[in-house]
Design a protein around this motif. Structure first.
Motif, PDB file in Angstrom:
ATOM      1  N   TYR A 218     -23.830 -21.572   1.910  1.00  0.00           N
ATOM      2  CA  TYR A 218     -23.246 -20.858   3.037  1.00  0.00           C
ATOM      3  C   TYR A 218     -24.294 -20.599   4.118  1.00  0.00           C
ATOM      4  CZ  TYR A 218     -19.046 -19.906   0.313  1.00  0.00           C
ATOM      5  OH  TYR A 218     -17.901 -20.030  -0.410  1.00  0.00           O
TER       6      TYR A 218
ATOM      7  N   SER B 195     -26.594 -13.771  -0.780  1.00  0.00           N
ATOM      8  CA  SER B 195     -25.372 -14.538  -0.627  1.00  0.00           C
ATOM      9  C   SER B 195     -24.404 -13.850   0.332  1.00  0.00           C
ATOM     10  CB  SER B 195     -24.708 -14.767  -1.977  1.00  0.00           C
ATOM     11  OG  SER B 195     -25.524 -15.568  -2.780  1.00  0.00           O
TER      12      SER B 195
ATOM     13  N   MET C  53     -22.937 -15.593   3.556  1.00  0.00           N
ATOM     14  CA  MET C  53     -21.519 -15.647   3.925  1.00  0.00           C
ATOM     15  C   MET C  53     -21.292 -15.050   5.310  1.00  0.00           C
ATOM     16  SD  MET C  53     -19.429 -14.947   0.435  1.00  0.00           S
ATOM     17  CE  MET C  53     -17.874 -15.521   1.066  1.00  0.00           C
TER      18      MET C  53
ATOM     19  N   THR D  51     -21.400 -14.938  -5.701  1.00  0.00           N
ATOM     20  CA  THR D  51     -21.772 -14.518  -4.358  1.00  0.00           C
ATOM     21  C   THR D  51     -21.625 -13.011  -4.194  1.00  0.00           C
ATOM     22  OG1 THR D  51     -21.125 -16.613  -3.443  1.00  0.00           O
ATOM     23  CG2 THR D  51     -21.217 -14.793  -1.921  1.00  0.00           C
TER      24      THR D  51
END
Length: 108
Positions: free
Chosen positions: A76, A30, A34, A24
């Motif tokens: 996520y 990513s 997040m 990530t």
């Protein structure tokens, strides 16, 4: 997705979460996913209190936008999208309950 000589096969005995956290940090999508997840958690937490619902609503919109942008790339992003919509649902429930109380007793 090889970054700095590391791939998923090169790191033995890692759980799925640990493996995703390692990969990530190098992927910009990513990071946005997040951010969607964190904004969603904070938005739901803030919307549980009526006083902070405005800030929670803003964060839920951010979570929905970021989650929709990264829905296909990361889990996520999916979680951020779900938490953003849950946060909006909490606000709609507050508004509908306030309207119902006002209809029931207009002198409040």
């Amino acid at each position: 997705m090889e970054q700095a000589g590391m791939n998923k096969q090169a790191i033995p005995n890692l759980s799925a979460v640990e493996s995703e956290l390692i990969h990530t940090s190098s992927n910009p999508h990513s990071r946005i996913a997040m951010s969607a997840f964190v904004c969603g958690i904070v938005a739901v937490s803030l919307n549980l209190l009526v006083v902070t619902a405005v800030i929670g609503f803003i964060l839920s919109i951010i979570s929905i936008v970021f989650g929709a942008k990264t829905y296909e790339q990361s889990s996520y992003g999916k979680a951020g999208l779900v938490l953003g919509w849950l946060s909006v649902f909490i606000i709609v429930a507050y508004v509908l309950s306030a309207v119902a109380v006002k209809i029931a007793d207009p002198f409040l």
